[in-house]
Design a protein around this motif. Structure first.
Motif, short mmCIF file in Angstrom:
data_model
loop_
_atom_site.label_atom_id
_atom_site.label_comp_id
_atom_site.label_asym_id
_atom_site.label_seq_id
_atom_site.Cartn_x
_atom_site.Cartn_y
_atom_site.Cartn_z
N ARG A 109 6.93 -19.18 -26.73
CA ARG A 109 7.95 -19.41 -25.70
C ARG A 109 9.16 -18.52 -25.96
NH1 ARG A 109 10.61 -25.10 -25.73
NH2 ARG A 109 12.19 -24.02 -26.94
N PHE A 110 9.69 -17.95 -24.88
CA PHE A 110 10.87 -17.09 -24.97
C PHE A 110 11.88 -17.55 -23.93
CE2 PHE A 110 13.26 -13.40 -23.40
CZ PHE A 110 13.86 -12.97 -24.58
N ASP A 111 13.12 -17.84 -24.37
CA ASP A 111 14.19 -18.28 -23.48
C ASP A 111 15.34 -17.28 -23.54
OD1 ASP A 111 13.21 -20.81 -22.45
OD2 ASP A 111 13.41 -21.57 -24.49
N LEU A 146 16.07 -17.59 -17.92
CA LEU A 146 14.71 -17.08 -17.76
C LEU A 146 13.87 -17.60 -18.91
CD1 LEU A 146 12.86 -15.03 -16.17
CD2 LEU A 146 13.49 -13.37 -17.95
N ARG A 147 12.70 -18.15 -18.59
CA ARG A 147 11.79 -18.66 -19.62
C ARG A 147 10.40 -18.11 -19.38
NH1 ARG A 147 11.07 -24.87 -21.46
NH2 ARG A 147 12.82 -24.19 -22.75
N THR A 148 9.78 -17.63 -20.46
CA THR A 148 8.37 -17.21 -20.40
C THR A 148 7.58 -18.06 -21.39
OG1 THR A 148 8.52 -15.49 -22.11
CG2 THR A 148 9.09 -14.86 -19.85
N LEU A 149 6.37 -18.39 -20.99
CA LEU A 149 5.51 -19.23 -21.82
C LEU A 149 4.11 -18.66 -21.78
CD1 LEU A 149 5.72 -21.96 -23.41
CD2 LEU A 149 4.77 -23.04 -21.38
N THR A 150 3.57 -18.30 -22.94
CA THR A 150 2.21 -17.77 -23.04
C THR A 150 1.39 -18.68 -23.94
OG1 THR A 150 3.01 -15.51 -22.76
CG2 THR A 150 0.80 -15.79 -23.67
N GLN A 151 0.19 -19.05 -23.50
CA GLN A 151 -0.63 -20.00 -24.25
C GLN A 151 -2.07 -19.49 -24.34
OE1 GLN A 151 -0.34 -24.48 -23.82
NE2 GLN A 151 -2.27 -24.15 -22.74
N TYR A 152 -2.63 -19.63 -25.55
CA TYR A 152 -4.05 -19.29 -25.78
C TYR A 152 -4.80 -20.55 -26.14
CZ TYR A 152 -8.29 -17.83 -28.14
OH TYR A 152 -9.60 -17.70 -28.52
N ASN A 153 -5.96 -20.75 -25.51
CA ASN A 153 -6.79 -21.92 -25.75
C ASN A 153 -8.18 -21.44 -26.16
OD1 ASN A 153 -8.41 -24.24 -25.60
ND2 ASN A 153 -7.22 -25.09 -23.91
N SER A 154 -8.57 -21.75 -27.42
CA SER A 154 -9.87 -21.27 -27.90
C SER A 154 -11.03 -22.02 -27.26
CB SER A 154 -9.94 -21.41 -29.43
OG SER A 154 -10.01 -22.78 -29.82
N PHE A 167 12.34 -18.36 -13.49
CA PHE A 167 13.75 -18.01 -13.35
C PHE A 167 14.47 -19.17 -12.67
CE2 PHE A 167 17.11 -16.40 -10.53
CZ PHE A 167 17.98 -15.84 -11.46
N ASN A 168 15.60 -19.58 -13.21
CA ASN A 168 16.36 -20.69 -12.66
C ASN A 168 17.82 -20.26 -12.46
OD1 ASN A 168 17.72 -23.79 -13.97
ND2 ASN A 168 17.28 -23.27 -11.85
N TRP A 169 18.29 -20.45 -11.24
CA TRP A 169 19.69 -20.15 -10.92
C TRP A 169 20.34 -21.42 -10.39
CZ3 TRP A 169 21.60 -17.62 -5.81
CH2 TRP A 169 23.00 -17.51 -5.84
N ASP A 199 19.72 -25.83 -7.03
CA ASP A 199 19.04 -24.86 -7.88
C ASP A 199 18.08 -24.01 -7.07
OD1 ASP A 199 19.36 -25.78 -11.04
OD2 ASP A 199 19.54 -27.45 -9.65
N LEU A 200 17.87 -22.80 -7.57
CA LEU A 200 16.82 -21.92 -7.08
C LEU A 200 15.87 -21.64 -8.24
CD1 LEU A 200 15.53 -19.93 -5.01
CD2 LEU A 200 17.07 -18.18 -5.96
N TYR A 201 14.56 -21.88 -8.01
CA TYR A 201 13.53 -21.61 -9.01
C TYR A 201 12.57 -20.57 -8.46
CZ TYR A 201 14.96 -25.99 -11.28
OH TYR A 201 15.66 -26.98 -11.90
#
Length: 235
Positions: free
Chosen positions: A163-165, A174-182, A193-195, A202-204
């Motif tokens: 996760r990156f905020d 701004l938030r990014t989320l990357t997930q790996y599932n074996s 993106f949230n304003w 709010d705007l998403y």
């Protein structure tokens, strides 16, 4: 998701503050979650015992012991090639977890749970490491593993998450989320993106994609872009 059930829950909790031994507060808890069908036949039951400690340095330690009951009316495929037969099952799920102070620039969380599981065993491991290099940026990585050994088959399930905020301003994030599932050999990515236009409104803007099937180079399976706006009406 089940239909035609009755669910009852009893919960008890206490929050003493001993003010010694470096303990800020304690959180002993006990509850029972009881699920039956419409003829009052027991389907699921969980008896939950927990005690948590919050320390003066902001860290937390939690010990949990659950007693579980599950009734399967039809066989359950928990993993391709591994099917749990219909029947009644009783097992125990203890766990221990420790979290450092999450408000620090560097923090971590660990969890260990050796369990009995549907006439077999299951051991869960989970670790999280997070860094906040500045007051605008936060990065967190989590890895969890379930090592399952059943009479009908064994398997290992891994889950990795990054996760990156980024706080562009007090009103924009701004938030990014990357997930790996074996289990599904898949990679999913989400960007949001949230304003905050003004308080209560709010705007998403969210972008999601899902890739699977090809080891080393997962093939795109799904992609979507969503826009959501909330507006507070007030006098």
């Amino acid at each position: 998701p089940r239909v035609g059930i009755r669910r009852s829950k009893f919960h008890g909790q206490w929050n003493p503050r001993p003010g010694q031994w470096g303990i800020r507060s304690m959180n002993p808890m006990w509850n029972v979650d009881y699920t039956t069908d419409r003829h009052n036949r027991l389907l699921s039951r969980r008896i939950h015992h927990m005690i948590g400690f919050e320390f003066e340095n902001g860290s937390n330690f939690t010990a949990i012991f659950n007693r579980e009951f599950e009734r399967l009316d039809v066989p359950f495929e928990i993993r391709p090639g591994v099917t749990i037969p219909a029947g009644t099952y009783r097992f125990n799920t203890p766990s221990l977890s420790y979290d450092t102070d999450p408000s620090r620039r560097v923090y971590s969380r660990v969890r260990y749970s050796p369990q009995t599981f549907f006439d077999g065993t299951r051991t869960d491991y989970r670790g999280t490491f997070g860094v906040r290099p500045t007051n605008r940026v936060a990065v967190e990585a989590t890895f969890s593993r379930s090592d399952v050994d059943l009479p009908w088959g064994t398997f290992v399930a891994d889950l990795g998450l990054l996760r990156f905020d980024l706080a562009l301003s007090p009103e924009m994030t701004l938030r990014t989320l990357t997930q790996y599932n074996s289990t599904t050999d898949s990679v999913s990515t989400s960007v949001r993106f949230n304003w905050i236009c003004f308080p209560g409104s709010d705007l998403y803007i969210a972008y999601d994609e899902f890739r699977a099937d090809i080891p080393g180079r997962p093939q795109l399976q799904n992609r979507q872009l969503a826009v959501k706006m909330t507006y507070l009406l007030s006098r």
